[in-house]
Write a protein that holds these residues in place. Structure first.
Motif, PDB file in Angstrom:
ATOM      1  N   ALA A 217       0.846  -1.209   0.000  1.00  0.00           N
ATOM      2  CA  ALA A 217       0.000   0.000   0.000  1.00  0.00           C
ATOM      3  C   ALA A 217       0.880   1.258   0.000  1.00  0.00           C
ATOM      4  N   VAL A 218       1.933   1.222   0.807  1.00  0.00           N
ATOM      5  CA  VAL A 218       2.873   2.347   0.828  1.00  0.00           C
ATOM      6  C   VAL A 218       3.580   2.452  -0.527  1.00  0.00           C
ATOM      7  N   GLY A 219       3.908   1.301  -1.091  1.00  0.00           N
ATOM      8  CA  GLY A 219       4.568   1.283  -2.398  1.00  0.00           C
ATOM      9  C   GLY A 219       3.715   1.922  -3.474  1.00  0.00           C
ATOM     10  N   ARG A 220       2.419   1.665  -3.423  1.00  0.00           N
ATOM     11  CA  ARG A 220       1.510   2.266  -4.407  1.00  0.00           C
ATOM     12  C   ARG A 220       1.484   3.792  -4.245  1.00  0.00           C
ATOM     13  N   GLN A 221       1.443   4.260  -3.006  1.00  0.00           N
ATOM     14  CA  GLN A 221       1.483   5.720  -2.783  1.00  0.00           C
ATOM     15  C   GLN A 221       2.768   6.313  -3.343  1.00  0.00           C
ATOM     16  N   SER A 222       3.865   5.580  -3.208  1.00  0.00           N
ATOM     17  CA  SER A 222       5.152   6.073  -3.717  1.00  0.00           C
ATOM     18  C   SER A 222       5.156   6.162  -5.238  1.00  0.00           C
ATOM     19  N   ILE A 223       4.528   5.195  -5.904  1.00  0.00           N
ATOM     20  CA  ILE A 223       4.440   5.259  -7.367  1.00  0.00           C
ATOM     21  C   ILE A 223       3.683   6.531  -7.770  1.00  0.00           C
ATOM     22  N   LEU A 224       2.575   6.790  -7.078  1.00  0.00           N
ATOM     23  CA  LEU A 224       1.760   7.967  -7.424  1.00  0.00           C
ATOM     24  C   LEU A 224       2.517   9.259  -7.113  1.00  0.00           C
ATOM     25  N   LYS A 225       3.299   9.252  -6.030  1.00  0.00           N
ATOM     26  CA  LYS A 225       4.128  10.421  -5.697  1.00  0.00           C
ATOM     27  C   LYS A 225       5.126  10.688  -6.826  1.00  0.00           C
ATOM     28  N   ALA A 226       5.792   9.645  -7.292  1.00  0.00           N
ATOM     29  CA  ALA A 226       6.775   9.813  -8.372  1.00  0.00           C
ATOM     30  C   ALA A 226       6.078  10.263  -9.655  1.00  0.00           C
ATOM     31  N   ALA A 227       4.880   9.725  -9.903  1.00  0.00           N
ATOM     32  CA  ALA A 227       4.161  10.036 -11.143  1.00  0.00           C
ATOM     33  C   ALA A 227       3.717  11.490 -11.210  1.00  0.00           C
ATOM     34  N   ASP A 228       3.723  12.172 -10.063  1.00  0.00           N
ATOM     35  CA  ASP A 228       3.359  13.596 -10.036  1.00  0.00           C
ATOM     36  C   ASP A 228       4.489  14.493 -10.535  1.00  0.00           C
ATOM     37  N   LEU A 229       5.674  13.940 -10.668  1.00  0.00           N
ATOM     38  CA  LEU A 229       6.815  14.746 -11.113  1.00  0.00           C
ATOM     39  C   LEU A 229       6.771  14.925 -12.627  1.00  0.00           C
ATOM     40  N   SER A 230       7.628  15.834 -13.080  1.00  0.00           N
ATOM     41  CA  SER A 230       7.647  16.150 -14.508  1.00  0.00           C
ATOM     42  C   SER A 230       8.721  15.314 -15.209  1.00  0.00           C
ATOM     43  N   PHE A 231       8.298  14.346 -16.011  1.00  0.00           N
ATOM     44  CA  PHE A 231       9.235  13.553 -16.823  1.00  0.00           C
ATOM     45  C   PHE A 231       8.462  12.906 -17.960  1.00  0.00           C
ATOM     46  N   ASP A 232       9.179  12.599 -19.020  1.00  0.00           N
ATOM     47  CA  ASP A 232       8.547  11.992 -20.185  1.00  0.00           C
ATOM     48  C   ASP A 232       8.883  10.504 -20.300  1.00  0.00           C
ATOM     49  N   GLN A 233      10.151  10.164 -19.915  1.00  0.00           N
ATOM     50  CA  GLN A 233      10.579   8.762 -19.992  1.00  0.00           C
ATOM     51  C   GLN A 233      10.745   8.198 -18.575  1.00  0.00           C
ATOM     52  N   ALA A 234      10.586   6.872 -18.442  1.00  0.00           N
ATOM     53  CA  ALA A 234      10.909   6.190 -17.189  1.00  0.00           C
ATOM     54  C   ALA A 234      11.644   4.899 -17.518  1.00  0.00           C
ATOM     55  N   VAL A 235      12.627   4.596 -16.666  1.00  0.00           N
ATOM     56  CA  VAL A 235      13.360   3.336 -16.785  1.00  0.00           C
ATOM     57  C   VAL A 235      13.242   2.589 -15.463  1.00  0.00           C
ATOM     58  N   PHE A 236      13.420   1.269 -15.519  1.00  0.00           N
ATOM     59  CA  PHE A 236      13.072   0.410 -14.389  1.00  0.00           C
ATOM     60  C   PHE A 236      14.196  -0.589 -14.099  1.00  0.00           C
ATOM     61  N   GLY A 237      14.237  -1.066 -12.869  1.00  0.00           N
ATOM     62  CA  GLY A 237      15.177  -2.126 -12.542  1.00  0.00           C
ATOM     63  C   GLY A 237      14.890  -3.386 -13.332  1.00  0.00           C
ATOM     64  N   HIS A 238      13.619  -3.606 -13.604  1.00  0.00           N
ATOM     65  CA  HIS A 238      13.216  -4.832 -14.292  1.00  0.00           C
ATOM     66  C   HIS A 238      12.248  -4.476 -15.426  1.00  0.00           C
ATOM     67  N   GLY A 239      12.656  -4.798 -16.647  1.00  0.00           N
ATOM     68  CA  GLY A 239      11.821  -4.520 -17.815  1.00  0.00           C
ATOM     69  C   GLY A 239      12.344  -3.349 -18.625  1.00  0.00           C
ATOM     70  N   GLY A 240      11.654  -3.034 -19.694  1.00  0.00           N
ATOM     71  CA  GLY A 240      12.110  -2.012 -20.625  1.00  0.00           C
ATOM     72  C   GLY A 240      11.661  -0.617 -20.230  1.00  0.00           C
ATOM     73  N   PRO A 241      12.182   0.393 -20.936  1.00  0.00           N
ATOM     74  CA  PRO A 241      11.784   1.773 -20.647  1.00  0.00           C
ATOM     75  C   PRO A 241      10.373   2.094 -21.148  1.00  0.00           C
ATOM     76  N   VAL A 242       9.771   3.097 -20.557  1.00  0.00           N
ATOM     77  CA  VAL A 242       8.582   3.737 -21.123  1.00  0.00           C
ATOM     78  C   VAL A 242       9.089   5.035 -21.734  1.00  0.00           C
ATOM     79  N   THR A 243       8.899   5.200 -23.036  1.00  0.00           N
ATOM     80  CA  THR A 243       9.632   6.254 -23.743  1.00  0.00           C
ATOM     81  C   THR A 243       8.848   7.550 -23.936  1.00  0.00           C
ATOM     82  N   GLN A 244       7.562   7.544 -23.647  1.00  0.00           N
ATOM     83  CA  GLN A 244       6.763   8.765 -23.821  1.00  0.00           C
ATOM     84  C   GLN A 244       5.694   8.853 -22.747  1.00  0.00           C
ATOM     85  N   GLN A 245       5.488  10.069 -22.258  1.00  0.00           N
ATOM     86  CA  GLN A 245       4.399  10.338 -21.301  1.00  0.00           C
ATOM     87  C   GLN A 245       4.374   9.323 -20.156  1.00  0.00           C
TER      88      GLN A 245
END
Ligand SMILES: [Zn+2]
Ligand SMILES: [Zn+2]
Length: 240
Positions: A189-217
């Motif tokens: 539950a805390v982890g989900r809040q953290s994802i939403l906290k990060a998602a509020d920041l300004s960025f277009d791409q995201a990269v992950f420890g596991h899996g491929g990048p998200v390249t837009q929005q």
């Protein structure tokens, strides 16, 4: 090694990704599973960078697939190690175990048995030179912002490469077969809040420890995927 943005490169090691940030020397973000130092360095050389230029190591969290070679690499390149203040004790003690819970679902159960169950929670102890906090902006490559994102582990941090608009998400979630929760959390539950906290920041791409990048929005995609109510709320999770 794959270039993600002006300053950031992804080094894929199969089970986990580590990242190389260029600017003010080289900074390695996470270090791979124990014993994979040579594999990391070979990938960096093959990508045309010189590992001797590694000056800093930033750890998203203590898990052995991320901090597994930190002690060896720190010693070899006389690098400064950065981690969140809440993660430094466990890094300096040489790892866990810590209580953790399996995210429900057959795919998670299989992935846990294949990739996580057999990995020792111990790492070579590593001294943290710089304990950082939420909101700190490290003076690397034009600004690397610390985003404290507990849940997967208490001192987990994501990192925002501010000039490039890229979030290094670590294990707040994964993108192995679409955006989804990580396989284990100390507190989902805390982890989900953290994802939403990060998602509020300004960025277009995201990269992950596991899996491929998200390249837009990527921030909008994270928000859309995880703002729906926690599907596991009220269900007891399995300690593993
Ligand atoms: Zn992890
Ligand atoms: Zn991981």
């Amino acid at each position: 090694m794959k270039q993600i943005s002006d300053h950031l490169y992804q080094v894929s090691l199969g089970i986990v990704n580590v990242f190389l940030l260029q600017g003010d020397g080289l900074t390695l973000i996470d270090t791979g599973v124990p014993g994979s130092t040579e594999k990391v360095l070979a990938a960096i050389r093959k990508g045309g960078k010189n590992p001797e230029d590694i000056r800093n190591i930033v750890l998203t969290h203590w898990h052995p697939d991320h901090a597994g070679n930190a002690a060896e690499l720190k010693q070899r390149f006389k690098a400064r190690v950065y981690a969140h203040a809440a993660e430094s004790d466990i890094l300096e003690q040489g790892g866990g175990p810590r209580p953790r819970y399996l995210t429900p679902g057959l795919v998670n159960w299989v992935a846990f048995r294949l990739f996580i169950k057999g990995i020792s929670p111990q790492i070579a102890p590593v001294i943290v030179d710089e304990q950082v906090q939420d909101g700190d902006v490290l003076p690397l490559a034009g600004g690397l912002r610390v985003v404290h994102t507990p849940g997967h582990s208490a001192g987990h941090m994501a990192l925002l490469v501010e000039p490039d608009g890229v979030l290094i998400a670590g294990d707040i979630c994964a993108n192995a077969s679409g955006l989804d929760y990580s396989i284990v959390y100390e507190d989902l539950a805390v982890g989900r809040q953290s994802i939403l906290k990060a998602a509020d920041l300004s960025f277009d791409q995201a990269v992950f420890g596991h899996g491929g990048p998200v390249t837009q929005q990527a921030n909008a995609k994270l928000k859309a995927r995880f703002q729906q109510p926690n599907p596991f709320a009220g269900k007891p999770l399995k300690p593993v």
